[in-house]
Design a protein around this motif. Structure first.
Motif, mmCIF file in Angstrom:
data_model
loop_
_atom_site.group_PDB
_atom_site.id
_atom_site.type_symbol
_atom_site.label_atom_id
_atom_site.label_comp_id
_atom_site.label_asym_id
_atom_site.label_seq_id
_atom_site.Cartn_x
_atom_site.Cartn_y
_atom_site.Cartn_z
ATOM 1 N N HIS A 1 1.620 1.220 2.100
ATOM 2 C CA HIS A 1 2.487 0.535 1.138
ATOM 3 C C HIS A 1 1.685 -0.456 0.300
ATOM 4 C CE1 HIS A 1 5.395 1.936 4.156
ATOM 5 N NE2 HIS A 1 6.322 1.829 3.215
ATOM 6 N N LEU A 2 2.190 -0.704 -0.914
ATOM 7 C CA LEU A 2 1.604 -1.702 -1.809
ATOM 8 C C LEU A 2 2.666 -2.728 -2.198
ATOM 9 C CD1 LEU A 2 -0.510 0.276 -4.452
ATOM 10 C CD2 LEU A 2 -1.251 -0.665 -2.275
ATOM 11 N N ARG A 3 2.185 -3.902 -2.567
ATOM 12 C CA ARG A 3 3.039 -4.889 -3.221
ATOM 13 C C ARG A 3 2.372 -5.266 -4.542
ATOM 14 N NH1 ARG A 3 5.135 -9.705 0.299
ATOM 15 N NH2 ARG A 3 2.889 -10.124 0.542
ATOM 16 N N LEU A 4 3.042 -4.940 -5.639
ATOM 17 C CA LEU A 4 2.573 -5.282 -6.973
ATOM 18 C C LEU A 4 3.250 -6.582 -7.383
ATOM 19 C CD1 LEU A 4 1.229 -4.660 -9.768
ATOM 20 C CD2 LEU A 4 3.310 -3.363 -10.307
ATOM 21 N N ARG A 5 2.441 -7.573 -7.754
ATOM 22 C CA ARG A 5 2.975 -8.838 -8.253
ATOM 23 C C ARG A 5 2.625 -8.962 -9.733
ATOM 24 N NH1 ARG A 5 3.801 -12.598 -3.669
ATOM 25 N NH2 ARG A 5 2.631 -11.897 -1.835
ATOM 26 N N GLN A 6 3.586 -9.412 -10.521
ATOM 27 C CA GLN A 6 3.284 -9.755 -11.906
ATOM 28 C C GLN A 6 3.577 -11.248 -12.099
ATOM 29 O OE1 GLN A 6 5.631 -7.888 -14.946
ATOM 30 N NE2 GLN A 6 7.281 -7.308 -13.565
ATOM 31 N N HIS A 7 2.612 -11.916 -12.710
ATOM 32 C CA HIS A 7 2.641 -13.369 -12.829
ATOM 33 C C HIS A 7 2.807 -13.760 -14.293
ATOM 34 C CE1 HIS A 7 0.813 -13.539 -8.715
ATOM 35 N NE2 HIS A 7 0.151 -12.470 -9.144
ATOM 36 N N PRO A 8 3.815 -14.539 -14.698
ATOM 37 C CA PRO A 8 4.951 -14.917 -13.852
ATOM 38 C C PRO A 8 6.096 -13.909 -13.939
ATOM 39 C CG PRO A 8 5.050 -16.096 -15.926
ATOM 40 C CD PRO A 8 3.805 -15.264 -15.984
ATOM 41 N N ASP A 9 6.112 -13.090 -15.001
ATOM 42 C CA ASP A 9 7.217 -12.154 -15.236
ATOM 43 C C ASP A 9 6.757 -11.143 -16.275
ATOM 44 O OD1 ASP A 9 7.370 -13.397 -17.805
ATOM 45 O OD2 ASP A 9 8.798 -14.869 -17.057
ATOM 46 N N GLY A 10 7.648 -10.274 -16.719
ATOM 47 C CA GLY A 10 7.316 -9.346 -17.791
ATOM 48 C C GLY A 10 7.571 -7.909 -17.423
ATOM 49 N N GLY A 11 6.775 -7.019 -17.999
ATOM 50 C CA GLY A 11 7.010 -5.600 -17.799
ATOM 51 C C GLY A 11 5.743 -4.796 -17.616
ATOM 52 N N VAL A 12 5.831 -3.783 -16.752
ATOM 53 C CA VAL A 12 4.765 -2.823 -16.500
ATOM 54 C C VAL A 12 5.359 -1.434 -16.687
ATOM 55 C CG1 VAL A 12 3.187 -1.867 -14.779
ATOM 56 C CG2 VAL A 12 3.558 -4.351 -14.894
ATOM 57 N N ALA A 13 4.690 -0.590 -17.446
ATOM 58 C CA ALA A 13 5.213 0.742 -17.740
ATOM 59 C C ALA A 13 5.004 1.713 -16.587
ATOM 60 C CB ALA A 13 4.570 1.288 -19.010
ATOM 61 N N ARG A 14 3.786 1.793 -16.084
ATOM 62 C CA ARG A 14 3.453 2.745 -15.032
ATOM 63 C C ARG A 14 2.467 2.104 -14.053
ATOM 64 N NH1 ARG A 14 7.109 4.957 -17.240
ATOM 65 N NH2 ARG A 14 7.200 7.092 -18.056
ATOM 66 N N LEU A 15 2.585 2.524 -12.799
ATOM 67 C CA LEU A 15 1.605 2.163 -11.771
ATOM 68 C C LEU A 15 1.024 3.455 -11.227
ATOM 69 C CD1 LEU A 15 0.314 -0.029 -9.883
ATOM 70 C CD2 LEU A 15 2.129 0.554 -8.255
ATOM 71 N N ARG A 16 -0.289 3.564 -11.242
ATOM 72 C CA ARG A 16 -0.973 4.728 -10.692
ATOM 73 C C ARG A 16 -1.954 4.264 -9.624
ATOM 74 N NH1 ARG A 16 2.964 7.244 -12.636
ATOM 75 N NH2 ARG A 16 2.834 8.272 -14.667
ATOM 76 N N VAL A 17 -1.922 4.936 -8.468
ATOM 77 C CA VAL A 17 -2.787 4.578 -7.348
ATOM 78 C C VAL A 17 -3.568 5.820 -6.944
ATOM 79 C CG1 VAL A 17 -2.877 3.626 -5.014
ATOM 80 C CG2 VAL A 17 -1.071 2.888 -6.592
ATOM 81 N N PHE A 18 -4.897 5.730 -6.947
ATOM 82 C CA PHE A 18 -5.751 6.867 -6.669
ATOM 83 C C PHE A 18 -6.560 6.626 -5.399
ATOM 84 C CE2 PHE A 18 -5.090 6.636 -11.242
ATOM 85 C CZ PHE A 18 -4.677 7.924 -11.534
ATOM 86 N N GLY A 19 -6.772 7.697 -4.636
ATOM 87 C CA GLY A 19 -7.554 7.546 -3.420
ATOM 88 C C GLY A 19 -7.688 8.840 -2.655
ATOM 89 N N GLU A 20 -7.941 8.693 -1.352
ATOM 90 C CA GLU A 20 -8.136 9.836 -0.462
ATOM 91 C C GLU A 20 -7.053 9.816 0.611
ATOM 92 O OE1 GLU A 20 -12.024 9.099 0.991
ATOM 93 O OE2 GLU A 20 -12.904 9.081 -1.018
ATOM 94 N N VAL A 21 -6.369 10.921 0.772
ATOM 95 C CA VAL A 21 -5.295 11.021 1.754
ATOM 96 C C VAL A 21 -5.871 10.993 3.167
ATOM 97 C CG1 VAL A 21 -3.422 12.462 2.637
ATOM 98 C CG2 VAL A 21 -3.821 12.294 0.163
ATOM 99 N N VAL A 22 -5.267 10.175 4.025
ATOM 100 C CA VAL A 22 -5.632 10.132 5.444
ATOM 101 C C VAL A 22 -4.332 10.160 6.247
ATOM 102 C CG1 VAL A 22 -6.870 8.932 7.271
ATOM 103 C CG2 VAL A 22 -7.658 8.735 4.905
ATOM 104 N N PRO A 23 -3.861 11.339 6.626
ATOM 105 C CA PRO A 23 -2.596 11.438 7.359
ATOM 106 C C PRO A 23 -2.730 10.939 8.789
ATOM 107 C CG PRO A 23 -3.605 13.592 7.185
ATOM 108 C CD PRO A 23 -4.470 12.650 6.389
ATOM 109 N N ASP A 24 -1.626 10.871 9.479
ATOM 110 C CA ASP A 24 -1.597 10.454 10.884
ATOM 111 C C ASP A 24 -2.163 11.583 11.743
ATOM 112 O OD1 ASP A 24 -1.038 9.682 13.452
ATOM 113 O OD2 ASP A 24 1.133 9.509 13.172
ATOM 114 N N PRO A 25 -3.295 11.378 12.419
ATOM 115 C CA PRO A 25 -3.881 12.469 13.216
ATOM 116 C C PRO A 25 -2.973 12.902 14.359
ATOM 117 C CG PRO A 25 -5.039 10.404 13.621
ATOM 118 C CD PRO A 25 -4.134 10.170 12.455
ATOM 119 N N GLY A 26 -2.200 11.972 14.915
ATOM 120 C CA GLY A 26 -1.276 12.333 15.983
ATOM 121 C C GLY A 26 -0.207 13.305 15.514
#
Length: 377
Positions: A191-216
């Motif tokens: 999970h992520l928490r995006l904070r914008q200081h102090p207010d306003g607008g964001v059009a899109r959030l994109r998060v890139f990385g490598e998937v690491v699923p639960d091995p169990g």
């Protein structure tokens, strides 16, 4: 629990300040955009993987769910509602101070949104896109991450005992711009928490990385799709990305339209197109599906499948060249041979919608995968 000490990140863009007011014509003509190094990484914030915005403290002007919509934000200069200009993004109301003597917000005031990643993983990059928010974007943003149950409720994540790791410290951003950050934290997050200081607008959030699923979870499944993006498979390389990316071939579900698969340009030589994949870990494939859904006049004519064990291993034929039918699902049972990489060759060009490789991890593969997941958890 308060966020841990700031961790290393790199701002890949340095856009700050207002953009010019919209003057008509193409609204993206003056959009500020950078060259980003995220090609080939999984988009962990993709709704098709199961990502979602599960809470926000304010969404007065524009709803939080817009943050994860596919494609670039759109702008209609004539679209107004009862609350004001309708924006394609997440927009909060203007923050004020506590009294006439103190009309401005406190320096610590901010708005926030909680994001569930579509798949747990190691985050390599974050893009906070303020497209069309020209004078109503946040002055700065920050991003934190935590590892929790994938079905965690907002109250679970907002518990003061939850440990959050700061990925992007409070950093000024620009309006109508692609604000990008490289993240250097070798940990698995959900999970992520995006904070914008102090207010306003964001059009899109994109998060890139490598998937690491639960091995169990994968161990209990035993047989699963060894190349699926949600299970940790990935595309290493491909001959062509002209019409649509090869990563589509390992997305969840069946393709819903032509560009939801992989399609190459038309070849005018005697070569062929291909994709090379890395399995989640060493495994044995027992069943294969090659799907050409919605590719009717541009499906590949033939395909073959090869495997190898290790980055320098010898390529072995798993499925010799076979005829493919348009808009059809093709199924094959194959000999279970340990492998880490798979390559599909299509002849001469065209595309496929999905590739599924059903099998199990070997003992060595399961051990390595579990050790890596534990090391970054």
């Amino acid at each position: 629990m308060a966020s841990t000490a700031t961790t290393a990140f790199t701002a890949l863009t340095d856009f700050t300040g207002d953009a010019l007011p919209y003057a008509g014509g193409n609204p993206y003509a003056d959009y500020r955009k950078g060259e980003l190094p995220f090609a080939g990484l999984a988009e962990l914030s993709d709704r098709r993987l199961g990502a979602g915005i599960i809470a926000a403290n304010d969404e007065f002007f524009a709803e939080r769910e817009n943050l994860l919509l596919p494609g670039p934000a759109v702008f209609d200069p004539e679209h107004f509602g009862h609350k004001g200009k309708v924006m394609d993004g997440w927009e909060t109301r203007r923050r004020r101070g506590g009294s006439a003597d103190v009309p401005h917000p406190d320096a610590a005031d901010h708005d926030w949104a909680l994001i569930r990643l579509g798949a747990p993983g190691v985050i390599r990059g974050v893009v906070v896109d303020t497209a069309h928010f020209r004078g109503n974007y946040p002055q700065a943003v920050s991003v934190e991450a935590t590892a929790h149950s994938i079905s965690a409720a907002p109250e679970d994540l907002l518990d003061p005992d939850v440990e959050w790791t700061e990925l992007v410290a409070r950093t000024p951003v620009g309006g109508h711009a692609e604000n990008a950050f490289a993240v250097h934290v070798e940990r698995r997050f959900t999970h992520l928490r995006l904070r914008q200081h102090p207010d306003g607008g964001v059009a899109r959030l994109r998060v890139f990385g490598e998937v690491v699923p639960d091995p169990g979870w994968l161990t209990e499944l035993d047989t699963f799709d060894l190349v699926a993006l949600e299970n940790g498979g990935r595309v290493e390389d491909a001959s062509d990305r002209f019409y649509s990316p090869p990563e589509h071939t390992i997305m969840p579900g069946r393709s819903q339209k032509m560009d939801d698969g992989w399609e190459t340009r038309r070849r005018r030589d005697t070569g062929n197109d291909w994709i090379r994949y890395r399995l989640v870990e060493q495994g044995v494939i027992r069943a294969v599906e090659i799907d050409t859904a919605y590719l009717k006049g541009n499906a590949a004519g033939w395909a073959s499948l090869s495997i190898r064990d290790g980055a320098e291993g010898e390529w072995l034929t798993l499925i010799p060249r076979v005829r493919l039918q348009p808009d059809s699902l093709h199924r094959f049972l194959v000999n279970p041979i340990p492998s880490t990489h798979v390559r599909i060759d299509i002849f001469p060009d065209g595309g496929i919608a999905r590739l599924r490789l059903y099998g199990s991890l070997t003992e060595d593969g399961a051990t390595r995968f579990t050790k890596r997941a534990e090391a970054i958890s």
